[in-house]
Write a protein that holds these residues in place. Sequence first.
Motif, PDB file in Angstrom:
ATOM      1  N   ASP A 181     104.121 -36.441 -58.904  1.00  0.00           N
ATOM      2  CA  ASP A 181     103.197 -35.507 -58.264  1.00  0.00           C
ATOM      3  C   ASP A 181     101.965 -35.206 -59.113  1.00  0.00           C
ATOM      4  OD1 ASP A 181     104.554 -34.190 -60.258  1.00  0.00           O
ATOM      5  OD2 ASP A 181     104.900 -32.349 -59.086  1.00  0.00           O
ATOM      6  N   VAL A 182     101.749 -35.962 -60.182  1.00  0.00           N
ATOM      7  CA  VAL A 182     100.712 -35.586 -61.138  1.00  0.00           C
ATOM      8  C   VAL A 182      99.316 -35.640 -60.528  1.00  0.00           C
ATOM      9  CG1 VAL A 182     100.394 -37.887 -62.147  1.00  0.00           C
ATOM     10  CG2 VAL A 182      99.901 -35.843 -63.501  1.00  0.00           C
ATOM     11  N   MET A 183      99.032 -36.648 -59.693  1.00  0.00           N
ATOM     12  CA  MET A 183      97.700 -36.741 -59.126  1.00  0.00           C
ATOM     13  C   MET A 183      97.413 -35.589 -58.165  1.00  0.00           C
ATOM     14  SD  MET A 183      96.821 -40.766 -58.653  1.00  0.00           S
ATOM     15  CE  MET A 183      95.297 -40.312 -57.856  1.00  0.00           C
ATOM     16  N   GLU A 184      98.436 -35.163 -57.455  1.00  0.00           N
ATOM     17  CA  GLU A 184      98.270 -34.014 -56.563  1.00  0.00           C
ATOM     18  C   GLU A 184      98.018 -32.744 -57.377  1.00  0.00           C
ATOM     19  OE1 GLU A 184      97.690 -32.102 -53.062  1.00  0.00           O
ATOM     20  OE2 GLU A 184      97.961 -34.266 -53.362  1.00  0.00           O
ATOM     21  N   LEU A 185      98.740 -32.590 -58.503  1.00  0.00           N
ATOM     22  CA  LEU A 185      98.550 -31.429 -59.356  1.00  0.00           C
ATOM     23  C   LEU A 185      97.158 -31.409 -59.978  1.00  0.00           C
ATOM     24  CD1 LEU A 185     102.003 -31.405 -61.175  1.00  0.00           C
ATOM     25  CD2 LEU A 185     101.207 -29.755 -59.470  1.00  0.00           C
ATOM     26  N   ALA A 186      96.631 -32.599 -60.301  1.00  0.00           N
ATOM     27  CA  ALA A 186      95.319 -32.699 -60.951  1.00  0.00           C
ATOM     28  C   ALA A 186      94.174 -32.677 -59.957  1.00  0.00           C
ATOM     29  CB  ALA A 186      95.256 -33.972 -61.791  1.00  0.00           C
ATOM     30  N   LYS A 187      94.491 -32.758 -58.668  1.00  0.00           N
ATOM     31  CA  LYS A 187      93.462 -32.893 -57.638  1.00  0.00           C
ATOM     32  C   LYS A 187      92.458 -31.751 -57.663  1.00  0.00           C
ATOM     33  CE  LYS A 187      93.091 -33.835 -52.650  1.00  0.00           C
ATOM     34  NZ  LYS A 187      93.881 -34.012 -51.403  1.00  0.00           N
ATOM     35  N   ALA A 188      92.914 -30.546 -57.957  1.00  0.00           N
ATOM     36  CA  ALA A 188      92.030 -29.380 -57.939  1.00  0.00           C
ATOM     37  C   ALA A 188      90.918 -29.477 -58.981  1.00  0.00           C
ATOM     38  CB  ALA A 188      92.838 -28.108 -58.165  1.00  0.00           C
ATOM     39  N   SER A 189      91.131 -30.268 -60.030  1.00  0.00           N
ATOM     40  CA  SER A 189      90.120 -30.388 -61.081  1.00  0.00           C
ATOM     41  C   SER A 189      89.243 -31.627 -60.922  1.00  0.00           C
ATOM     42  CB  SER A 189      90.790 -30.433 -62.459  1.00  0.00           C
ATOM     43  OG  SER A 189      91.627 -31.573 -62.585  1.00  0.00           O
ATOM     44  N   ALA A 190      89.525 -32.458 -59.911  1.00  0.00           N
ATOM     45  CA  ALA A 190      88.776 -33.702 -59.718  1.00  0.00           C
ATOM     46  C   ALA A 190      87.440 -33.448 -59.033  1.00  0.00           C
ATOM     47  CB  ALA A 190      89.605 -34.691 -58.911  1.00  0.00           C
ATOM     48  N   GLU A 191      86.409 -34.164 -59.466  1.00  0.00           N
ATOM     49  CA  GLU A 191      85.084 -34.061 -58.881  1.00  0.00           C
ATOM     50  C   GLU A 191      84.459 -35.457 -58.801  1.00  0.00           C
ATOM     51  OE1 GLU A 191      82.400 -31.211 -60.508  1.00  0.00           O
ATOM     52  OE2 GLU A 191      83.894 -29.609 -60.600  1.00  0.00           O
ATOM     53  N   THR A 192      83.307 -35.541 -58.161  1.00  0.00           N
ATOM     54  CA  THR A 192      82.555 -36.790 -58.180  1.00  0.00           C
ATOM     55  C   THR A 192      81.960 -37.000 -59.572  1.00  0.00           C
ATOM     56  OG1 THR A 192      80.564 -35.657 -57.409  1.00  0.00           O
ATOM     57  CG2 THR A 192      81.988 -36.652 -55.723  1.00  0.00           C
ATOM     58  N   VAL A 193      81.558 -38.233 -59.838  1.00  0.00           N
ATOM     59  CA  VAL A 193      81.005 -38.589 -61.142  1.00  0.00           C
ATOM     60  C   VAL A 193      79.531 -38.962 -60.973  1.00  0.00           C
ATOM     61  CG1 VAL A 193      81.316 -39.993 -63.212  1.00  0.00           C
ATOM     62  CG2 VAL A 193      83.242 -39.654 -61.637  1.00  0.00           C
ATOM     63  N   PRO A 194      78.622 -38.346 -61.718  1.00  0.00           N
ATOM     64  CA  PRO A 194      77.235 -38.818 -61.679  1.00  0.00           C
ATOM     65  C   PRO A 194      77.169 -40.271 -62.152  1.00  0.00           C
ATOM     66  CG  PRO A 194      77.388 -36.674 -62.755  1.00  0.00           C
ATOM     67  CD  PRO A 194      78.793 -37.176 -62.599  1.00  0.00           C
ATOM     68  N   LEU A 195      76.517 -41.121 -61.394  1.00  0.00           N
ATOM     69  CA  LEU A 195      76.466 -42.531 -61.748  1.00  0.00           C
ATOM     70  C   LEU A 195      75.851 -42.746 -63.127  1.00  0.00           C
ATOM     71  CD1 LEU A 195      76.918 -45.490 -61.016  1.00  0.00           C
ATOM     72  CD2 LEU A 195      74.677 -45.470 -59.884  1.00  0.00           C
ATOM     73  N   GLY A 196      74.882 -41.895 -63.488  1.00  0.00           N
ATOM     74  CA  GLY A 196      74.249 -42.043 -64.798  1.00  0.00           C
ATOM     75  C   GLY A 196      75.236 -41.977 -65.938  1.00  0.00           C
ATOM     76  N   GLU A 197      76.283 -41.133 -65.806  1.00  0.00           N
ATOM     77  CA  GLU A 197      77.309 -41.053 -66.849  1.00  0.00           C
ATOM     78  C   GLU A 197      78.060 -42.371 -66.968  1.00  0.00           C
ATOM     79  OE1 GLU A 197      78.582 -36.350 -67.040  1.00  0.00           O
ATOM     80  OE2 GLU A 197      80.050 -37.818 -66.365  1.00  0.00           O
ATOM     81  N   MET A 198      78.405 -42.948 -65.838  1.00  0.00           N
ATOM     82  CA  MET A 198      79.178 -44.184 -65.844  1.00  0.00           C
ATOM     83  C   MET A 198      78.374 -45.333 -66.448  1.00  0.00           C
ATOM     84  SD  MET A 198      80.760 -43.626 -62.041  1.00  0.00           S
ATOM     85  CE  MET A 198      82.099 -44.801 -62.050  1.00  0.00           C
ATOM     86  N   LEU A 199      77.075 -45.323 -66.184  1.00  0.00           N
ATOM     87  CA  LEU A 199      76.219 -46.372 -66.741  1.00  0.00           C
ATOM     88  C   LEU A 199      75.988 -46.166 -68.237  1.00  0.00           C
ATOM     89  CD1 LEU A 199      73.600 -46.764 -63.864  1.00  0.00           C
ATOM     90  CD2 LEU A 199      75.598 -48.197 -64.358  1.00  0.00           C
ATOM     91  N   GLU A 200      75.848 -44.916 -68.651  1.00  0.00           N
ATOM     92  CA  GLU A 200      75.627 -44.657 -70.081  1.00  0.00           C
ATOM     93  C   GLU A 200      76.865 -44.986 -70.913  1.00  0.00           C
ATOM     94  OE1 GLU A 200      73.881 -41.273 -73.165  1.00  0.00           O
ATOM     95  OE2 GLU A 200      73.898 -40.874 -71.005  1.00  0.00           O
ATOM     96  N   ILE A 201      78.049 -44.718 -70.362  1.00  0.00           N
ATOM     97  CA  ILE A 201      79.262 -44.951 -71.155  1.00  0.00           C
ATOM     98  C   ILE A 201      79.529 -46.434 -71.381  1.00  0.00           C
ATOM     99  CG2 ILE A 201      80.983 -45.018 -69.289  1.00  0.00           C
ATOM    100  CD1 ILE A 201      81.322 -43.149 -72.652  1.00  0.00           C
ATOM    101  N   VAL A 202      78.973 -47.310 -70.516  1.00  0.00           N
ATOM    102  CA  VAL A 202      79.135 -48.748 -70.743  1.00  0.00           C
ATOM    103  C   VAL A 202      77.838 -49.393 -71.222  1.00  0.00           C
ATOM    104  CG1 VAL A 202      80.990 -48.979 -69.053  1.00  0.00           C
ATOM    105  CG2 VAL A 202      78.616 -49.349 -68.324  1.00  0.00           C
ATOM    106  N   GLY A 203      76.779 -48.575 -71.419  1.00  0.00           N
ATOM    107  CA  GLY A 203      75.484 -49.098 -71.824  1.00  0.00           C
ATOM    108  C   GLY A 203      75.044 -48.577 -73.174  1.00  0.00           C
ATOM    109  N   ASP A 204      74.348 -47.429 -73.182  1.00  0.00           N
ATOM    110  CA  ASP A 204      73.834 -46.877 -74.434  1.00  0.00           C
ATOM    111  C   ASP A 204      74.939 -46.484 -75.400  1.00  0.00           C
ATOM    112  OD1 ASP A 204      71.272 -47.222 -73.553  1.00  0.00           O
ATOM    113  OD2 ASP A 204      70.902 -45.118 -73.065  1.00  0.00           O
ATOM    114  N   TRP A 205      76.055 -45.981 -74.877  1.00  0.00           N
ATOM    115  CA  TRP A 205      77.128 -45.534 -75.768  1.00  0.00           C
ATOM    116  C   TRP A 205      77.649 -46.652 -76.670  1.00  0.00           C
ATOM    117  CZ3 TRP A 205      79.465 -41.949 -78.386  1.00  0.00           C
ATOM    118  CH2 TRP A 205      80.800 -42.128 -78.803  1.00  0.00           C
ATOM    119  N   PRO A 206      78.056 -47.812 -76.163  1.00  0.00           N
ATOM    120  CA  PRO A 206      78.527 -48.865 -77.070  1.00  0.00           C
ATOM    121  C   PRO A 206      77.469 -49.303 -78.084  1.00  0.00           C
ATOM    122  CG  PRO A 206      79.169 -49.353 -74.820  1.00  0.00           C
ATOM    123  CD  PRO A 206      78.203 -48.204 -74.752  1.00  0.00           C
ATOM    124  N   ARG A 207      76.194 -49.236 -77.691  1.00  0.00           N
ATOM    125  CA  ARG A 207      75.128 -49.635 -78.614  1.00  0.00           C
ATOM    126  C   ARG A 207      74.898 -48.602 -79.711  1.00  0.00           C
ATOM    127  NH1 ARG A 207      72.877 -51.620 -73.641  1.00  0.00           N
ATOM    128  NH2 ARG A 207      71.781 -49.642 -73.260  1.00  0.00           N
TER     129      ARG A 207
END
Length: 292
Positions: A181-207
């Motif tokens: 049931d963990v995903m159901e329990l965690a559901k209340a804290s889940a949100e959408t992700v800004p695309l910029g974060e996803m791009l930075e974590i695989v782009g500028d961050w590794p560099r």
Amino acid sequence: MTTTRVDLPVDGRRIAGATSGAGATGAPLVVALHGGGYNSGYFDVPGHSLLDLGAATGFPVVSLDRPGYGGSDPLPGGQATFGHGAEALDAAIGELWTDYGEGRPGVVLVAHSIGSAIAVHIAARRPRWPLLGISIHGVGDRSPEHIVGAWRAMPTDEPVELPPEQRRALLYGPEGTVGVDVMELAKASAETVPLGEMLEIVGDWPRNVAKLAAAVVVPVQYTLAEYDGLWIVNESRVATFAGYFTSAPWVDARLQAGAGHNLDHHRLSRTLHLRQLAFACECAARVSAARD
């Protein structure tokens, strides 16, 4: 455990969060930073709550909503980067320190995923409030090519909402590592992700991670989970990442078997959280010894 909301003014904007209490006199202040796609409730999932464990063991724990998540105001257009996020949270933690810091040795940051990247940015800034150490997990320096490609193929005009099956595949380990049931329990804290974060974590961050990490002058605790679907995971990658912290007094690094990316929600979450609080004690003891 009952939590109390926290609201902090930062340059005319609000940083919000939650705390489970003041903790014991003299204990370090623990500030938790969530990753992408979750708000501060990530650290307060029933049965896996760092806030509850902190209250039970005498630690004041504050879980903050990063800018644009939960009750925190977003950063202005063009400033939604890890560096600007670190600047805003640096100021917010300074306000927390004013409110909660009396009689305490300092602050330990506990952070997950993108929150971990931002914690490294904060530590590299060498904030004015007394940072004792950083405990980071769910972040690496190299993502699988299919993850990089998937993020870069996302539509650019809207935030990303991970469907349940994708969250399960990428963020959690095999059956048996998590409760049913963990995903159901965690559901209340889940949100959408800004695309910029996803791009930075695989782009500028590794560099940039090696340069940022080299500027960190406090102890580091680093954990990467065996079944993390967002990073390339092996002992060599863990050692390489830990090796970037060339100015840290010490680095405690480990590959955690039997868990996935959202390690805080796995059956081993209590093990992780106890290790993090023990690390906070060790960081506080180091400072106390130096003062004496």
